[in-house]
Design a protein around this motif. Sequence first.
Motif, PDB file in Angstrom:
ATOM      1  N   GLU A 216      54.734  37.528   1.003  1.00 16.15           N
ATOM      2  CA  GLU A 216      54.928  36.777   2.251  1.00 16.15           C
ATOM      3  C   GLU A 216      54.827  37.695   3.465  1.00 16.15           C
ATOM      4  O   GLU A 216      54.248  37.335   4.487  1.00 16.15           O
ATOM      5  CB  GLU A 216      56.297  36.102   2.247  1.00 16.15           C
ATOM      6  CG  GLU A 216      56.355  34.922   1.323  1.00 16.15           C
ATOM      7  CD  GLU A 216      57.611  34.102   1.570  1.00 16.15           C
ATOM      8  OE1 GLU A 216      57.641  33.308   2.528  1.00 16.15           O
ATOM      9  OE2 GLU A 216      58.576  34.289   0.795  1.00 16.15           O
TER      10      GLU A 216
ATOM     11  N   MET B 280      51.207  38.518   4.130  1.00 21.69           N
ATOM     12  CA  MET B 280      50.523  37.392   4.766  1.00 21.69           C
ATOM     13  C   MET B 280      50.914  37.265   6.235  1.00 21.69           C
ATOM     14  O   MET B 280      50.063  37.060   7.100  1.00 21.69           O
ATOM     15  CB  MET B 280      50.820  36.088   4.030  1.00 21.69           C
ATOM     16  CG  MET B 280      50.083  35.951   2.722  1.00 21.69           C
ATOM     17  SD  MET B 280      48.306  36.232   2.884  1.00 21.69           S
ATOM     18  CE  MET B 280      47.893  34.986   4.120  1.00 21.69           C
ATOM     19  N   ASP B 281      52.210  37.376   6.520  1.00 19.60           N
ATOM     20  CA  ASP B 281      52.664  37.239   7.902  1.00 19.60           C
ATOM     21  C   ASP B 281      52.033  38.318   8.785  1.00 19.60           C
ATOM     22  O   ASP B 281      51.574  38.037   9.894  1.00 19.60           O
ATOM     23  CB  ASP B 281      54.197  37.331   7.979  1.00 19.60           C
ATOM     24  CG  ASP B 281      54.870  36.047   7.498  1.00 19.60           C
ATOM     25  OD1 ASP B 281      54.162  35.042   7.303  1.00 19.60           O
ATOM     26  OD2 ASP B 281      56.107  36.055   7.327  1.00 19.60           O
TER      27      ASP B 281
ATOM     28  N   LEU C  48      49.308  40.212   8.090  1.00 20.04           N
ATOM     29  CA  LEU C  48      47.860  40.094   8.080  1.00 20.04           C
ATOM     30  C   LEU C  48      47.385  39.016   9.073  1.00 20.04           C
ATOM     31  O   LEU C  48      46.392  39.208   9.791  1.00 20.04           O
ATOM     32  CB  LEU C  48      47.478  39.740   6.649  1.00 20.04           C
ATOM     33  CG  LEU C  48      46.087  40.019   6.184  1.00 20.04           C
ATOM     34  CD1 LEU C  48      46.098  40.328   4.695  1.00 20.04           C
ATOM     35  CD2 LEU C  48      45.212  38.833   6.458  1.00 20.04           C
ATOM     36  N   LYS C  49      48.119  37.905   9.130  1.00 20.63           N
ATOM     37  CA  LYS C  49      47.772  36.811  10.050  1.00 20.63           C
ATOM     38  C   LYS C  49      47.750  37.249  11.502  1.00 20.63           C
ATOM     39  O   LYS C  49      46.922  36.802  12.283  1.00 20.63           O
ATOM     40  CB  LYS C  49      48.819  35.677   9.930  1.00 20.63           C
ATOM     41  CG  LYS C  49      48.646  34.801   8.729  1.00 20.63           C
ATOM     42  CD  LYS C  49      47.976  33.484   9.105  1.00 20.63           C
ATOM     43  CE  LYS C  49      47.589  32.732   7.849  1.00 20.63           C
ATOM     44  NZ  LYS C  49      46.567  31.729   8.065  1.00 20.63           N
ATOM     45  N   SER C  50      48.705  38.066  11.892  1.00 23.50           N
ATOM     46  CA  SER C  50      48.896  38.358  13.313  1.00 23.50           C
ATOM     47  C   SER C  50      48.558  39.784  13.721  1.00 23.50           C
ATOM     48  O   SER C  50      48.562  40.101  14.909  1.00 23.50           O
ATOM     49  CB  SER C  50      50.350  38.091  13.721  1.00 23.50           C
ATOM     50  OG  SER C  50      50.695  36.758  13.472  1.00 23.50           O
ATOM     51  N   ARG C  51      48.302  40.664  12.752  1.00 15.64           N
ATOM     52  CA  ARG C  51      48.089  42.063  13.108  1.00 15.64           C
ATOM     53  C   ARG C  51      46.777  42.651  12.613  1.00 15.64           C
ATOM     54  O   ARG C  51      46.440  43.788  12.964  1.00 15.64           O
ATOM     55  CB  ARG C  51      49.254  42.919  12.591  1.00 15.64           C
ATOM     56  CG  ARG C  51      50.582  42.655  13.305  1.00 15.64           C
ATOM     57  CD  ARG C  51      50.546  43.138  14.760  1.00 15.64           C
ATOM     58  NE  ARG C  51      51.800  42.899  15.460  1.00 15.64           N
ATOM     59  CZ  ARG C  51      52.054  41.803  16.179  1.00 15.64           C
ATOM     60  NH1 ARG C  51      51.146  40.833  16.272  1.00 15.64           N
ATOM     61  NH2 ARG C  51      53.211  41.675  16.804  1.00 15.64           N
ATOM     62  N   ALA C  52      46.050  41.934  11.786  1.00 12.71           N
ATOM     63  CA  ALA C  52      44.760  42.450  11.321  1.00 12.71           C
ATOM     64  C   ALA C  52      43.660  41.758  12.134  1.00 12.71           C
ATOM     65  O   ALA C  52      43.694  40.553  12.336  1.00 12.71           O
ATOM     66  CB  ALA C  52      44.579  42.189   9.831  1.00 12.71           C
TER      67      ALA C  52
ATOM     68  N   ALA D 267      42.692  28.507  16.890  1.00 14.41           N
ATOM     69  CA  ALA D 267      43.721  29.002  17.810  1.00 14.41           C
ATOM     70  C   ALA D 267      44.850  29.648  17.021  1.00 14.41           C
ATOM     71  O   ALA D 267      45.199  29.194  15.935  1.00 14.41           O
ATOM     72  CB  ALA D 267      44.262  27.850  18.646  1.00 14.41           C
ATOM     73  N   SER D 268      45.393  30.722  17.554  1.00 10.18           N
ATOM     74  CA  SER D 268      46.557  31.331  16.897  1.00 10.18           C
ATOM     75  C   SER D 268      47.746  30.420  17.113  1.00 10.18           C
ATOM     76  O   SER D 268      47.806  29.675  18.082  1.00 10.18           O
ATOM     77  CB  SER D 268      46.832  32.707  17.482  1.00 10.18           C
ATOM     78  OG  SER D 268      47.238  32.571  18.820  1.00 10.18           O
TER      79      SER D 268
ATOM     80  N   ASP E 268      53.037  31.712  13.851  1.00  9.56           N
ATOM     81  CA  ASP E 268      52.575  32.891  13.125  1.00  9.56           C
ATOM     82  C   ASP E 268      53.167  34.157  13.736  1.00  9.56           C
ATOM     83  O   ASP E 268      53.550  35.085  13.028  1.00  9.56           O
ATOM     84  CB  ASP E 268      51.039  32.968  13.126  1.00  9.56           C
ATOM     85  CG  ASP E 268      50.433  31.996  12.117  1.00  9.56           C
ATOM     86  OD1 ASP E 268      51.136  31.621  11.164  1.00  9.56           O
ATOM     87  OD2 ASP E 268      49.266  31.612  12.302  1.00  9.56           O
ATOM     88  N   GLU E 269      53.224  34.184  15.056  1.00  8.88           N
ATOM     89  CA  GLU E 269      53.839  35.331  15.732  1.00  8.88           C
ATOM     90  C   GLU E 269      55.338  35.349  15.416  1.00  8.88           C
ATOM     91  O   GLU E 269      55.920  36.402  15.119  1.00  8.88           O
ATOM     92  CB  GLU E 269      53.589  35.234  17.245  1.00  8.88           C
ATOM     93  CG  GLU E 269      53.939  36.478  18.041  1.00  8.88           C
ATOM     94  CD  GLU E 269      53.078  37.691  17.708  1.00  8.88           C
ATOM     95  OE1 GLU E 269      51.885  37.511  17.353  1.00  8.88           O
ATOM     96  OE2 GLU E 269      53.614  38.821  17.766  1.00  8.88           O
TER      97      GLU E 269
ATOM     98  N   ALA F 296      56.805  34.299  12.831  1.00  8.98           N
ATOM     99  CA  ALA F 296      57.065  34.646  11.424  1.00  8.98           C
ATOM    100  C   ALA F 296      57.344  36.145  11.268  1.00  8.98           C
ATOM    101  O   ALA F 296      58.063  36.556  10.363  1.00  8.98           O
ATOM    102  CB  ALA F 296      55.876  34.242  10.557  1.00  8.98           C
TER     103      ALA F 296
END
Lengths: 145, 145, 81, 81
Positions: free
Chosen positions: B107, B110-111, B113-117, B133-134, B138-139, B141
Amino acid sequence: MIRVQSMPFDSGGELNTFSSSVAGVGAIVSFTGVVRDVEGGLSNMIIEHYPGMTEKALEAIRSEAMQRWDLADILIVHRTGLLEAHESIMMVATASKHRKDAFEAAEFLMDYLKSRAPFWKKEITLDGADWVASKSEDEDALSRW
Amino acid sequence: MIRVQSMPFDSGGELNTFSSSVAGVGAIVSFTGVVRDVEGGLSNMIIEHYPGMTEKALEAIRSEAMQRWDLADILIVHRTGLLEAHESIMMVATASKHRKDAFEAAEFLMDYLKSRAPFWKKEITLDGADWVASKSEDEDALSRW
Amino acid sequence: MQVLYFSWVRERIGVPREEVQTNAVTVADLVSELREREERYNVAFADVSALRVALDQELVDFDAPLFGVNEVAFFPPMTGG
Amino acid sequence: MQVLYFSWVRERIGVPREEVQTNAVTVADLVSELREREERYNVAFADVSALRVALDQELVDFDAPLFGVNEVAFFPPMTGG
C-alpha cells in the motif's frame, strides 16, 4: 469464486484468470500464502479442514467483504491435504475501482480466513510434525474490522 | 527489481517469477493497475514519463519500503507509451514473513508511486483524449506513512 | 448426535467422529460428560480455553444449548490462510 | 540550463525541452521570466499551484534556488500507478 481443493494451483494463472473476468475494473490485489522455510530447512505441510463448515465460513467471509467494500469480485482458493515445500497454500484476490477498497478487502479476507475458517496446518520438518499454533495477534487482527 | 517498459507484461507470470525468487518466504501481496473502462465504453491510455527521474524516484520509494518493513524483496513494473484497453498499467509485489508487512509495504509503494513517481496518464476514449487529473485523496494518502 | 474432532483434538481422542448419546443441555455439560468417560477425553478437553466448538457448523460459545443440534465439532483455534 | 516540460505543460508550451539562458535566482523567478516571454508560457504557468517542479530530477518547491542546476522540469501532479 471460492475453491477448496487438494490439487496444487498456479497463483499467477489464477490471478490472470481473475483479472480477465473483471476486465476494465482498475485495481486488483492478491495475497498468496506459501509453505515457508523453517529454521534450518524446508518444510512440508498437511492441512486438515472441516468439509461443509469450510465452504460456509468462506462464503460468509466473502459475502461480508462484498457488502463492506465496493468490489467487482473476490477470489478465494485454499488447499487441503499434503503440500510440498514452497507450494502455494492459498490465495485471495480482490478487484475494485478503488485501490483502497481492493487492499482493505484483501486484508479483511485474510484476517477472517486466518481465524474463522476451519483449517488447521501441520508443519512437517526433519524434527517431526507439529500443529501450527494460533497466534494471539491473529485473533487481535479481527478487532480492526 | 524495478522495470519501466513500453512492452506489455503478464502480471500472473511476473507474480510467479517473483514468488519463485523468494521461495519459502510465506506471504506475497501484489497490486495490479489495469486500464479501466470508462462511462460508456473502453479506453486506451498513453503514459508519459520523465526518463531518468522515473528510475530514481522508484528506486527511492523501493528503498524506503525495504527499510521500513521486514521484506524479502519488492517488484515494481510500470509501463509507458500506448496501452490498449484492459492491459495492465503497472504492478507491485512484496514478499515478507509477515502478511501485515507485505500488505502495508504494498500500500505504501502504491501511495508513493501514485504521487511521487513522474508518470502522467492520458485517457483516450471515443470523446477524445484527456490527461487524468490527480486526486487530492492521492496526496492525502501519503500522510498515513 | 454426531461429535467431530479436528487437528490435535482428533489425535488425542483417536477418532475423527463418533455418535454420542447424551442428555447434556449445553456444550459445557457435554464436555464434562465426555471427560468422565475416559482418560483420552479428559486429556483432550483439559483446557477448554484452548478449544473452539461449532454446532451444526457455526462457531458458538461453550455455554451454547445443544437442543436440536445434529453435529458438534471440537477443535483448536483455526490456523488457515 | 535545460528546461523540460511534461504532460499538458509540454502540450501548452509546444516543446518537450529547450535550452534557456537565464539569471533567475529561484524557480519562481524563472517562471516569471518565462511568462513574460510569450503568451504560451503565460498560459502554461498561469496557476503554479497546479504545477510541480524538479531540479536535477528531485522534486523541490518553487522558491528553490537554481544555482548549480543543470536540468529544470515542470509538470502537473503525477498520475502514475
